[in-house]
Structures are given as structure tokens and as C-alpha cells.
Design a protein around this motif. Structure first.
Motif, PDB file in Angstrom:
ATOM      1  N   ARG A 231       0.814  -1.205   0.000  1.00  0.00           N
ATOM      2  CA  ARG A 231       0.000   0.000   0.000  1.00  0.00           C
ATOM      3  C   ARG A 231       0.851   1.258   0.000  1.00  0.00           C
ATOM      4  NH1 ARG A 231      -2.631  -3.665   1.358  1.00  0.00           N
ATOM      5  NH2 ARG A 231      -4.869  -3.956   1.123  1.00  0.00           N
ATOM      6  N   ALA A 232       1.873   1.234   0.848  1.00  0.00           N
ATOM      7  CA  ALA A 232       2.688   2.432   0.969  1.00  0.00           C
ATOM      8  C   ALA A 232       3.330   2.780  -0.371  1.00  0.00           C
ATOM      9  CB  ALA A 232       3.755   2.233   2.032  1.00  0.00           C
ATOM     10  N   TYR A 233       3.664   1.768  -1.159  1.00  0.00           N
ATOM     11  CA  TYR A 233       4.324   2.047  -2.425  1.00  0.00           C
ATOM     12  C   TYR A 233       3.371   1.900  -3.598  1.00  0.00           C
ATOM     13  CZ  TYR A 233       8.562   2.545   0.137  1.00  0.00           C
ATOM     14  OH  TYR A 233       9.490   3.006   1.003  1.00  0.00           O
ATOM     15  N   ALA A 234       2.092   1.741  -3.288  1.00  0.00           N
ATOM     16  CA  ALA A 234       1.056   1.621  -4.326  1.00  0.00           C
ATOM     17  C   ALA A 234       1.455   0.655  -5.424  1.00  0.00           C
ATOM     18  CB  ALA A 234       0.725   2.993  -4.916  1.00  0.00           C
ATOM     19  N   GLU A 236      -0.013  -2.128  -5.920  1.00  0.00           N
ATOM     20  CA  GLU A 236      -1.128  -3.074  -6.038  1.00  0.00           C
ATOM     21  C   GLU A 236      -1.206  -3.658  -7.442  1.00  0.00           C
ATOM     22  OE1 GLU A 236      -1.528  -0.049  -4.714  1.00  0.00           O
ATOM     23  OE2 GLU A 236      -2.578  -0.197  -2.800  1.00  0.00           O
TER      24      GLU A 236
ATOM     25  N   VAL B 397       1.056   8.371   4.632  1.00  0.00           N
ATOM     26  CA  VAL B 397       1.013   7.678   3.337  1.00  0.00           C
ATOM     27  C   VAL B 397      -0.365   7.094   3.094  1.00  0.00           C
ATOM     28  CG1 VAL B 397       3.356   7.047   2.772  1.00  0.00           C
ATOM     29  CG2 VAL B 397       2.140   5.793   4.532  1.00  0.00           C
ATOM     30  N   GLY B 420      -3.154   6.246  -6.464  1.00  0.00           N
ATOM     31  CA  GLY B 420      -1.791   6.351  -6.963  1.00  0.00           C
ATOM     32  C   GLY B 420      -1.137   7.687  -6.690  1.00  0.00           C
ATOM     33  N   ALA B 423       0.892   7.646  -3.168  1.00  0.00           N
ATOM     34  CA  ALA B 423       2.122   6.853  -3.233  1.00  0.00           C
ATOM     35  C   ALA B 423       3.105   7.459  -4.230  1.00  0.00           C
ATOM     36  CB  ALA B 423       1.798   5.419  -3.620  1.00  0.00           C
ATOM     37  N   SER B 427       6.869   8.688   0.177  1.00  0.00           N
ATOM     38  CA  SER B 427       7.452   7.375   0.449  1.00  0.00           C
ATOM     39  C   SER B 427       7.707   7.239   1.937  1.00  0.00           C
ATOM     40  CB  SER B 427       8.769   7.191  -0.291  1.00  0.00           C
ATOM     41  OG  SER B 427       8.519   6.997  -1.649  1.00  0.00           O
TER      42      SER B 427
END
Ligand SMILES: Nc1ncnc2c1ncn2[C@@H]1O[C@H](COP(=O)(O)OP(=O)(O)OP(=O)(O)O)[C@@H](O)[C@H]1O
Ligand SMILES: Nc1ncnc2c1ncn2[C@@H]1O[C@H](COP(=O)(O)OP(=O)(O)OP(=O)(O)O)[C@@H](O)[C@H]1O
Ligand SMILES: [Mg+2]
Ligand SMILES: [Mg+2]
Lengths: 598, 602
Positions: A231-234, A236, B397, B420, B423, B427
Motif C-alpha cells: 500500500r505504501a508504495y502503491a 497493487e 502515506v 496512486g 504513493a 514514500s
């Protein structure tokens, strides 16, 4: 089904040894399975014999009853059918008793096997444990054992009954007509021979399926275990793509295997048709020649049905047998992996409780297939000493701690506690006296109290509270909504990182060891709490020896002695003040620390 | 628990209907194949009956036969068996195809949910359970699909069989008319008896796997505290329960299976008794007797297919309930349509407006937090253990949404941004890094199309380039599950590089260097400063040097911002902050004093 083996797995080889050897060793490890086997086999014999009752009765009804010399003999038929009905009932009873025995024996044996394997996983060294995916270890004591039980109770049973059925049917056939018997066998023999080939193709296909299952589970687990990071880095989309690909790959492979299985299954039917046609043609010719009676010929049509089931399920049973053997091998693979850090057991030394001293004699260590990460460490820790271990990341501090607590054995040299080689000390005694707290405090999904009690199951709530208070954590405990009954969540994830460390430390403290080894055990705890903890530990640990690995050099300042590691070597040791004066590695490290913390 | 409720027949049938609706064509073909098979099975018995009457009996009676008659008989038998075989292939292949398509469809759906549902949902479900939802439970749900077309084909077969028997002889048909329902009834009783036992065994199997998973996960703790025997006892207890549950299943199976085998045999015997009377008085040809007996013999096995479906339904129902619970779960973080238009690549503006958060209702972890960070500024968040820093970081985040108030990026509420966007701009480096089982490169890029040079640059900044160079394969080196073969500090630096390679507009570091030695940490911090990242930085830290990087310090106490300002300001204005931050110095000083005391005294 189990996920594919991890890269670098050090567990016993999956493919080693013949199937027969695996089978024998497996049975030897689960003695319950073979107990009373003779009685079970006798029951199986009766149960199997019952299968020819109907064809024989058909023959008798026609030849001895309807076509009896001197007109139909209905009394004889009644008598025969009555006998047959009794036979059927006996068969049911025998089959029931046989099933019961097989189920009970196999379940008992496999439960023993599971438990032995489970225990052995814990007896393996941390190193071996770490080379293996957790999921793969779990499947070896769960689903792999299930494949064995499924085979014993389904495929194995069918195999046993099928073979018996074929033999008895053949015997009856041979009594009726050797020519037709030969004919039936000529029809079915090629198929029996082809079974192996079918099965080999099928198991190759299933092997692919199993591998794809592993890949699929791996991909899916990323979306669960790494939920935060995903999730934090999207990521998905990327994760979903991987899952979709893995799921699709699995589907394709399973469908392919299914096509083979369906084809193999249907061949039995075709051959049975062929056999029936041949029986009718040849049987009639024999009948015309007067070599066979009508009843006997017709009984053949019924007897042939006893051949169909074994060939139909034959490929599946053989595949299952192979899965079971593979499963068995994986379980045995665990048991065959030597516990490289083994408990000397009864012959081992028991250390009396009390202050402990340690000596490292020229100890070197290399991780398997890796370079030496610890070089000739020679050092002594006197009783009551509080040692701080410092050094750069990757310099070998954790490795040192693992050797000290015998989570691993040195490649060269030895580690002595109270003069005894660690390898000779009984685990029961060692784990009571030496306890390590690793950096990531793993907690079990239970309450705080249950976790604290893990190191000392008999501790009362009062003792828990006392320990928490002694460590200066009373205030923190009071701030938790449910106190000792607070659920900590999976792996302790309902607590903050620092809190988890506090619990892990308190847990070890409660276990009351004589040598306490802390590997960055308070790295996530705030400075004030850390200082408080350190002081509390000092206060209570006067009687003990302690080794503390820390990046926060406050620990080193307070220690009696400091060990400095640099690239796998113990480069300096001595009291803090002395080392600072010396102006070496430690002095530099300390300067960096001072510049950052003050 | 909902899972453990008794599975009802209706619930099970609903799964079958859903499956048929999801895959109508493929399962339809399978059912058609199965119907052909059912028809051919009855036809095969008819053929045997006719052949007996027209070819076999006359030949035996008259002592002669013709090649033509024999050839025709053989042909008829072969044709029916070929049709039967074709039916089998079509049925089995398409049934399997349908089953696997359904598995794949719902596995994809379940994993989509995993990726969509919020973290709070994940927190409430254990890893093992979620994995088995996607794997074993989906599989169990659609397990009855494999025998379903078979069972439907059998229904067709039974109809044909009864018709065929009635046409042959009403008296013998009576046997069939009694026998078929008796078999179905016995099957039904069987499944009723079996299903609670099977459900229990299934639950225990899951429990056993859960125990093993947790125990192996905590293997080091188990070892360190010498609890192997106690863990084995815990596992052994569940294994024992599973053994008993399986044995109970076995007792039921062991009793009913032979009975189901025996029933058709008894039917054949009844046919023989009744039929022989009728053959003897000349009202029935012998061939018909053979035909009906043969029919009962060859339909005995297929009839059990209905039992296979019924038998799998309870397990399927339980599995489907679990799958459905995942599919029905709601509460995904809703997204808006706004985009971050401001200043493109430059640093972001961060605002927290009266933010509150609680994990357990009634016990707020954060409460009324205000924060305003100008673009390009660095803010240090300091607070004692458990004060809510990581919670704050996860709000930034948007791992979770605040219970009250709002988090604003460039003035826009995170909830209004389209997927999107957050993110892409922010970070977070976690306090405990998660390492994917993948190569070093993929662990850093996570699919971001970054050239290797950028990856190395990020690693260099995170002081991780040296150890990666030493790995076999460098960027291509594969890292095991959860990064077990790396040291703690190495894992942290890898996670840091992952954030840096993205050149985020807001960088959040949650105690991201706790496992790194002071020297390496100094180099990391110096690197970050010199790199002059186009970022706003929020850093959770205790170390002075880290705090010194910050333009401003926020001191969090019991979920509230209790003080803010520069480090020096806070040292004087906030006693809590001073106590926390100077703990080491005070400790050192006190120790020094104690030592001099001691020396003076002696
Ligand atoms: N299980 C393992 N397999 C292979 N190599 C390993 C393993 N564990 C550690 N190493 C390597 O051994 C070296 C020493 O690691 P160790 O964990 O002892 O370092 P450390 O001083 O504790 O570092 P840190 O401060 O980062 O925790 C490192 O280069 C590391 O990569
Ligand atoms: N998933 C959760 N469920 C329930 N409570 C939680 C959960 N995660 C954290 N908490 C609680 O919320 C509080 C704040 O936790 P948080 O992780 O934000 O603290 P922190 O300031 O980061 O602490 P640390 O310095 O130890 O990392 C703690 O008291 C913790 O017990
Ligand atoms: Mg370490
Ligand atoms: Mg935290």
C-alpha cells in the motif's frame, strides 16, 4: 500440496531413496500403521472375495437353476440367492471392520509422524530453519502428511482391494473357462502395462501443477504479508499482475493434467467394451462347440466389470501413491536432516545454577557456502561481568551472540561455559541458564500475560506484575487499555515496535537466566525508557553475567567491558574508558555516537 | 463463529447454481457429455440383453450361429462402449476445466480484495487464514463441481434405466424403483452423518496448520527459551484431536461405503429371484433377466456420484462462507478524483488538521494533532515508546485514514486524491522493513521502471551499495523470505533505498536507521543532506544527529503534539522532551559521578 522448495533449502533431499525404502522407513516411523496388520489383511480378503458373489450367483441361477437338467429348479435358485445374500452381508461386515482398522491405524500412525516431524523442525538449527520458507515447513507437518493419509485410506485401499479383486475374478474365470480368461487378459493386459506410462505422464503433469501452486501461494502471500509495503508504495497493480499470472499458470497446468486424466480414465471403458464383444463372439463359438455353459459365459460379462474399476482408477491411484511417497519423503526429509546443533541429551553435562563465565577459544564461523564471517575469536567473559558488544553493521555481532547461546556451533574452535564445551551441555540446562533476546521480538498471538509467561509457564499474575515493575515498565503497563490481558495480535503487531521489544525483554527476564544475551533488544525503545531499563537490569543483574549488543553506545559506556567487532574480527576489548583513550576503532565509533547523540 | 454453523443443503445447492451460472457453457458441455454417458450406460445393458436373447441363447440352444449375427453383436457392444467412453472424456475434461476456471476466477477476486481492503481489515485477520481463504477455501468451494456433471448425468441415466426396466418387465422394474431411491436415501443419511464430522476435521486441520505456522515463525524464541517440548505438546494436542476427528470420519465412511456397495448387489439378487420365477413360467426371456441384472451392476458405481456431490457440499459450504466473507468485506479506502497539481516535482506541503486516530474505540492513540510542514522543510517527530509516532507516519502515506480531522498534501485532503497520487508523492520507510522474496533490484524498484544507475545511486545514498556488491549476483541476488539472510542493518538500508529511488516529494522515515551503527548512520544522514533531495522530510528519531537535521521538532506525548519548535527551544520549553533526549547524557554523567564518588571513597 506444498509450495516449491525454497532456494538454498538445506532440508533432506526430496527425491532421494527408492519408493520402497521410503515406504519401509515411513512405516517404521509410524509403527501404529502396521499393528494388527494380519487381521486387517484377513478382513480385506473376505471383503474382496465378496465381490464375486454376484457373478457366481448369476451363473448358478442360469446353469443350476433355469437350465437345470429336468427343468427350472426354483428351489435351488432361492437357496443360492439366500446364500449369496448372506455372503453379501458378511462382506459388508468384513469391509466395515477392515475400514475401521485401517482408518484408526493410519490416523494414529500419522499423528505420531506429524508430531515427530514437528519436534524435529524445532530441533534443527536456526540456520536450517531460516533457509526454508515457513510455509514449506508447515506443509511438511500438515498437507504432506494429509497426502499420505489420503492415499492409505483411499488409493491404497482401492489398490489393495483391486488387486485382490483381479486375482479372485481371474480364479473364478479360470474355473469357468480358461479360453475366455485368456481372452479377457489379452484385452486388459496392454492397458495394465500402459498404466505406468499413463501414470508417468500424469505425474509429470501434476508435478508442474504442484510447482505452480507454490508459485501461486508465494504471489498471494505477498499481498497479505506485505500488505503495508504494497500500500505504501502503491504497487497493487504489479502485485495483482503477478497473482493473476500465477493463478493463470496454475489453471493452465491443472487443465492440462485433467485432459490426460480424463483420457486415461476412459480407456478402461473402451477396453471393457472390447472384452465384452470378444467374450460374446468367442463365448458363443465355444458354446456352439459345447465347451462352456450359458451361465458361465454370461457370468463373464459380470466378471469383466470387476476389471474395469481397477484400470479406470488405476492411473489416479498410482499418481496418488506417487504423491504420497513424495509427501512421505518430504516428511522423512525433515527427520533425516541432522539436527546439526544437537542436544547431547542424557549424556550431556548439567550446569548447576549460579553466576556463569564464558570463554571463546579461537572460534571461527562461516555461514554455509559463505565466507568466514567470524575469525578466530579468543576471549573470556568473567562471572558477573556486563559486556557490551559493538561494531559496524554486518561485522558479526549477531553471529557472535548466536554462537554464545548455541543457536549455531562454531566451524572451528570452541565455546566454553563454566569450563564445559557448549556442545556437551544439555539443552534443558543450557536454555535455563542462557537466554537470548533477538532484535525483532516475536510475540505469539495471545495476551500480554500469556506472552510474558512463555519463559516461565508457572508464573503467577503477581510475579508478572512484579517483573514488569522491576523493569520500570509499570507505568507503561498501566497505560494499556486492558493491562496484562491486552491482546498483542499476530506476531505482536497490535503493539508498537518498541512495546514489542519491551515485552520480549520482560519475557526473557522472567525466565531468570544466569547469562542474558541481548541482541539490539532495545533498539526501538526511546532513550529514557532504555536508560531506565538498563539501570533496572543492572540493579537486578548484579548476580548475573550479561552480554548486550547495541548501536547506542550508552550501553557500552555503562558496561564493565566492551568488545569491538570489525569485519568479523574482535579487534578491541576492555573497559570503555580504556578503549576511548586507545584511540582505535572504538574511539572512532564512540566519537561518531557522541557527535550524533549530544 | 459463522464458519462453524451447520452447513445446510440449500446453501450448498446455491454454490452449485452460482457455479453453473458463472461457467454455463463449459459446465453445460460437461453435463451434456455426462447425459450421453448415462444414456449409453443404459443402452449398453439393453444391448447385452438383446444380444443374449437374439444371439447367445439361440446359439447355445441350437448349437449353431452365424458370423453375421456375431459381428453385429460385437459391433453393437463396441459402439455403445465407445459412446460411453466419449461421454466420460467430455464430462471429465470439461468438468475439470470448469472447476479450475472457477478456482482461478475466485482466487483472483479474493486477492483483489486483499489488495483493496484497508490495513485495519488485514490487522483483524491472520496471515494463515487469509492464505487459506485464497487457496484451500476456494478449492473446497468448487470441489463439488468436478462430480456435479457426473451426478446430473446420473439423474438422466436413472430415468432411462427405469424406463428401460419398465419396458423390459414391470416386476423387475419394481426392484429398480425400490433400489434407486434406497441408494439415494442411504447416500443422504450418509452425508448427513458425515458432514458435521468432516467439517470438524476440516476446522482442526486449519487449526493445526495455524499452530505450526506460528510456532515455526517464532522458532528462534522457542529455541531461545527452550520451549520445544511445550510447543510439541501444543501441536501434539491438536494433532491428536485431528486424529480422533479423522478416525470418526473413517468410522462413518467405513460403515456406509460397504453398505452402498452392497445395495446394488442385493438388488441383483432380488432380480435373480423374481426374474427366475418369471423366466421359468415363460413370461420373460432370459436375456431380459440378464439385461436388468447387468444394468443394476453397471449403474451401481455411477449412482454414487450423487453422493460425491452431496458429500463435498458441507466442506464446500464452509469454504464458500469464508471466501464470501472476504468478497463481501467492505471498507476500502475511498478515493477521490483530485490530482496534485502543485509544483510538479518540487517538495510537498504537508498539513495535519486536528487529526485523531484510535485502533480500539474509546482509546485514542492520536488526538487533535495539528501540523504544518512547509515544502522542503525537515521535521523530526520525537516521542516516547508507544506514543503514536508510527501511527502518525502511516497516516501520512494513507495506510489508514484519520478517525477525525484530515491529512492534507499541498492543501488537498488525501481522501480526495485519485488512486496512486499519494504513493506517487510520498514514500515511507517502515520501522520494520518488509523484504520481498525477490531480487535486490526488484526489492528496490518494486516495479518502478528505474535504470540500474538510479538503483545504485539510491543504494549508495542508503549506504547499502557495499554489501550489495558483495552479494552473489549483486542486483540480481535473490533474497529469501523476509530477508532472513541479511543482517538487520542491511535490511533497513535496502528499505531506505526503496524509498530514495522514488525521489519522493515527501519522505517519511520511521526510525529507519535503528539497526544501523552510528558511523553508517552518520554517512546516511550526511548523504541525505548533501543530496539536497527535492523533498519535504518527516523523520521519527531519537538520535540527536538525526534531530539536528531537522528544521523543526515535534514532540508527541500521549497522542498529542505537546510541544514544537527547534531542538534548542524545546530543550528549554518542554521538560518531557528534555528528559527523553538527554537521557543518555544524564545517565553518563550520573555514572561518571558515581564512579568518582567511589574512587574518592576508596
Ligand atoms: N543466515 C545467514 N546466511 C548467510 N550469511 C549471513 C546470515 N546471517 C548473517 N550473514 C552474514 O554474516 C555477516 C555478519 O552478520 P551479523 O548478523 O553477525 O552482523 P551484525 O554485526 O549483527 O550486523 P547488524 O548490526 O546489522 O545486525 C553479514 O555479512 C551477513 O550478511
Ligand atoms: N494494530 C494495532 N491495534 C491496536 N493497538 C495498536 C495497534 N498498533 C499500535 N497500537 C497501539 O497504539 C499505540 C501507538 O503505537 P505506535 O506504533 O504508533 O507507537 P510509536 O510511537 O511508533 O512507538 P515506538 O516508538 O515503539 O515505535 C501503542 O500504544 C500501541 O499499543
Ligand atoms: Mg545483528
Ligand atoms: Mg513506531
Amino acid at each position: 500440496m506444498s509450495p516449491a522448495a525454497s532456494p538454498g533449502s538445506r532440508l533432506g533431499d526430496v527425491r532421494s531413496g527408492s519408493a520402497w525404502a521410503t515406504f519401509r522407513r515411513g512405516l517404521a516411523l509410524s509403527p501404529e500403521i502396521t499393528q494388527g496388520l494380519t487381521a486387517t489383511l484377513l478382513l480385506a480378503l473376505v471383503a474382496t472375495a465378496g465381490r464375486v458373489v454376484v457373478p457366481i450367483t448369476v451363473q448358478q441361477t442360469i446353469d443350476g437353476g433355469l437350465n437345470a437338467t429336468g427343468g427350472a429348479d426354483l428351489g435351488y435358485i432361492r437357496w443360492m440367492v439366500g446364500l449369496a445374500a448372506a455372503g453379501v452381508v458378511v462382506t459388508v461386515v468384513a469391509a466395515y471392520l477392515m475400514n475401521r482398522r485401517i482408518f484408526r491405524a493410519s490416523e494414529a500412525g500419522l499423528a505420531t509422524l506429524r508430531t515427530k516431524a514437528f519436534r524435529h523442525v524445532h530441533d534443527l538449527s536456526v540456520l536450517t530453519q531460516d533457509t526454508e520458507r515457513r510455509g514449506s515447513l508447515v506443509s511438511r507437518v500438515t498437507s504432506d502428511v494429509d497426502t499420505i493419509s489420503q492415499f492409505v485410506q483411499w488409493g491404497g485401499l482401492i489398490m489393495l482391494v483391486s488387486i485382490g479383486q483381479l486375482i479372485i475374478a481371474t480364479v473364478v474365470m479360470a474355473v469357468y473357462s480358461w479360453q475366455l480368461t485368456l481372452l479377457v487378459w489379452v484385452c486388459f493386459l496392454p492397458l495394465f502395462l500402459a498404466l505406468r506410462t499413463f501414470q508417468r505422464m500424469l505425474s509429470a503433469a501434476y508435478m508442474v501443477v504442484r510447482e505452480r501452486v507454490g508459485g501461486m501461494l508465494g504471489a498471494i502471500s505477498e499481498s497479505v504479508v506485505g500488505a503495508q509495503a504494497v500500500r505504501a508504495y502503491a504497487v497493487e497493480g504489479r502485485t495483482q499482475q503477478r497473482i493473476d499470472d500465477a493463478v493463470e499458470a496454475h489453471r493452465v497446468s491443472a487443465s492440462r493434467a485433467q485432459r490426460l486424466a480424463a483420457t486415461a480414465f476412459s480407456t478402461g471403458e473402451v477396453v471393457a467394451g472390447l472384452a465384452n464383444a470378444a467374450i460374446v463372439v468367442v463365448g458363443v463359438l465355444l458354446g456352439v462347440a459345447g465347451d462352456i455353459t450359458l451361465g458361465r459365459m454370461l457370468a463373464f460379462l459380470f466378471l469383466v466389470t470387476l476389471f474395469v474399476a481397477p484400470v479406470q482408477v488405476g492411473t489416479e491411484v498410482l499418481s496418488e501413491a506417487q504423491n504420497a511417497i513424495a509427501g512421505w519423503r518430504r516428511v522423512l526429509g525433515i527427520l533425516d536432516t541432522p539436527a546439526d546443533v544437537a542436544d547431547p541429551g542424557e549424556n550431556g553435562v548439567r550446569l548447576p545454577r549460579g553466576p556463569i563465565d564464558v570463554r571463546f577459544e579461537c572460534v571461527s564461523y562461516a555461514y554455509p557456502n559463505g565466507p568466514t564471517v567470524l575469525h578466530e575469536v579468543d576471549v573470556a567473559i568473567a562471572r558477573h561481568t556486563r559486556v557490551a558488544v559493538v561494531g559496524e553493521t554486518g561485522s558479526g555481532k549477531t553471529t557472535f551472540a548466536k554462537l554464545l547461546t548455541r543457536l549455531m556451533d562454531p566451524v572451528r574452535g570452541r565455546v566454553l561455559v563454566d569450563g564445559a564445551d557448549l556442545r556437551d551441555v544439555r539443552f534443558a540446562s543450557l536454555r535455563e541458564r542462557v537466554v537470548m533476546v533477538p532484535q525483532e521480538g516475536f510475540l505469539f498471538d495471545d495476551t500480554l500475560a500469556a506472552n510474558l509467561r512463555y519463559g516461565k509457564p508457572e508464573a503467577t499474575d503477581e510475579e508478572l506484575l512484579l517483573a514488569v515493575t522491576e523493569l520500570g515498565l509499570g507505568e507503561w503497563l498501566d497505560s494499556l487499555p486492558y493491562g496484562l490481558e491486552t491482546p498483542v495480535g499476530q506476531r505482536g503487531e497490535s503493539l508498537s515496535a518498541g512495546e514489542r521489544q519491551l515485552v520480549a525483554l520482560a519475557r526473557a527476564y522472567l525466565a531468570d537466566p544466569d547469562l542474558l544475551v541481548l541482541d539490539e533488544a532495545t533498539s526501538a525503545v526511546d532513550p529514557a525508557t532504555e536508560v531506565r531499563l538498563a539501570r533496572a537490569l543492572e540493579g537486578i543483574s548484579r548476580g548475573r553475567t550479561s552480554v548486550t549488543i547495541a548501536h547506542r553506545l550508552s550501553t557500552a559506556e555503562a558496561a564493565d567491558e566492551v568488545f569491538v567487532f570489525d569485519r568479523g574480527r574482535l579487534v578491541e576489548s576492555g573497559p570503555h574508558a580504556e578503549l576511548v583513550e586507545k584511540g582505535g576503532v572504538y574511539a572512532a565509533l564512540h566519537a561518531a555516537w557522541i557527535s550524533q547523540s549530544r | 463463529m459463522r464458519d462453524e454453523r451447520q452447513a445446510t443443503l440449500r446453501e450448498g445447492l446455491r454454490i452449485l447454481v452460482r457455479a453453473m451460472r458463472d461457467e454455463p457453457v463449459i459446465l453445460g458441455i460437461a453435463v451434456a457429455g455426462s447425459a450421453v454417458y448415462g444414456f449409453a450406460t443404459v443402452a449398453a445393458a439393453e444391448v447385452i440383453g438383446r444380444v443374449t436373447d437374439r444371439v447367445v441363447v439361440p446359439a447355445f440352444r441350437d448349437g449353431e450361429t452365424t458370423t453375421g449375427a456375431l459381428a453385429l453383436a460385437a459391433l453393437a457392444i463396441m459402439v455403445t462402449s465407445l459412446v460411453k467412453a466419449a461421454g466420460i472424456v467430455v464430462r471429465r475434461y470439461f468438468a475439470g476445466l470448469g472447476q479450475y476456471r472457477l478456482n482461478a476466477r475466485y482466487r483472483r477476486a479474493v486477492s483483489r480484495q486483499y489488495l483493496r481492503l484497508p490495513l485495519s481489515w488485514h490487522h483483524q485477520h491472520s496471515t494463515g487464514k487469509l492464505l487459506s481463504n485464497a487457496n484451500a477455501d476456494v478449492e473446497a468451494s468448487f470441489w463439488p463441481i468436478a462430480p456435479l456433471p457426473f451426478a446430473l448425468g446420473v439423474v438422466v441415466m436413472l430415468v432411462f434405466a427405469l424406463v428401460s426396466m419398465f419396458l423390459a418387465d414391470p416386476w423387475l422394474a419394481l426392484v429398480g424403483a425400490l433400489l434407486f431411491p434406497a441408494i439415494l436415501l442411504l447416500n443422504f443419511v450418509y452425508q448427513r452423518r458425515l458432514s458435521p464430522l468432516a467439517t470438524r476435521a476440516q476446522a482442526l486441520r486449519a487449526e493445526l496448520s495455524g499452530v505450526a505456522h506460528e510456532s515455526f515463525d517464532g522458532a528462534t524464541v522457542v529455541k531461545a527459551l527452550g520451549r520445544e517440548a511445550a510447543e510439541t505438546l501444543r501441536f501434539g494436542k491438536v494433532a491428536g484431536q485431528l486424529r480422533d476427528a479423522n478416525a470418526a470420519v473413517g468410522r462413518v465412511r467405513g460403515a456406509f461405503d460397504p453398505m452402498l456397495d452392497a445395495l446394488p448387489n442385493l438388488g441383483v439378487l432380488a432380480v435373480l429371484i423374481i426374474g427366475s420365477v418369471r423366466v421359468a413360467d415363460g413370461s420373460l426371456p432370459a436375456g431380459t433377466l440378464v439385461q436388468v441384472a447387468y444394468l443394476l451392476t453397471i449403474t451401481a458405481f455411477p449412482i454414487r456420484a450423487i453422493g460425491f456431490v452431496l458429500g463435498e457440499l458441507p466442506r464446500a459450504t464452509v469454504g464458500w462462507r469464508r471466501v464470501q466473507a472476504v468478497l463481501d468485506a467492505t471498507g476500502a479506502l475511498p478515493h477521490g478524483t483530485a490530482r496534485l497539481t502543485a509544483s510538479g516535482d518540487g517538495a510537498a506541503h504537508l498539513g495535519l488538521d486536528d487529526v485523531g486516530y484510535s485502533y480500539v474505540e474509546g482509546t485514542p492513540v492520536l488526538d487533535g494533532v495539528h501540523l504544518d510542514v512547509e515544502p522542503g522543510r525537515t521535521v523530526a517527530v520525537v516521542g516516547s515508546t508507544g506514543s503514536g509516532k508510527s501511527t502518525l507516519a502511516s497516516l501520512l502515506v494513507r495506510l489508514v485514514d484519520p478517525v477525525s480531522g484530515a491529512v492534507l498534501l499541498d492543501g488537498t485532503d488525501l481522501r480526495q486524491l485519485e488512486p496512486g497520487q499519494v504513493a506517487g508523492a510520498v514514500s515511507l520507510v517502515f520501522q520494520q522493513p518488509f523484504i520481498f522474496e525477490d531480487s535486490v533490484r526488484d526489492n528496490v524498484t518494486l516495479g518502478l521502471p528505474a535504470p540500474d544507475d538510479d538503483v545504485w545511486a539510491a543504494l549508495r545514498l542508503a549506504q547499502g551499495d557495499r554489501f550489495v556488491h558483495e552479494l552473489d549476483g549483486e542486483l540480481d541476488a535473490r533474497i529469501g523470505e523476509r530477508g532472513a539472510t541479511l543482517s538487520g542493518g542491511q535490511r533497513q538500508r535496502l528499505a531506505l533505498a526503496r524509498a530514495l529511488v522514488r525521489k519522493p516529494r515527501l519522505l517519511v522515515l520511521d526510525d529507519a536507521t535503528s539497526a544501523v551503527d552510528p558511523e553508517v548512520e552518520r554517512r546516511i544522514l550526511a548523504g541525505l543532506r548533501d543530496a539536497a533531495l527535492p523533498s519535504t522530510v518527516v523523520v521519527v528519531a531519537y538520535r540527536r544527529a538525526t534531530i539536528a537535521l531537522a528544521d523543526e521538532v515535534v514532540y508527541v506525548e500521549d497522542g498529542r503534539v505537546s510541544a514544537r519548535g527547534t531542538h534548542t527551544e524545546l530543550l528549554t520549553t518542554s521538560p518531557g522532551y528534555r528528559d527523553l533526549i538527554t537521557a543518555y547524557e544524564r545517565d553518563a554523567a550520573e555514572r561518571a559521578m558515581a564512579r568518582t564518588d567511589q574512587e574518592n571513597r576508596s
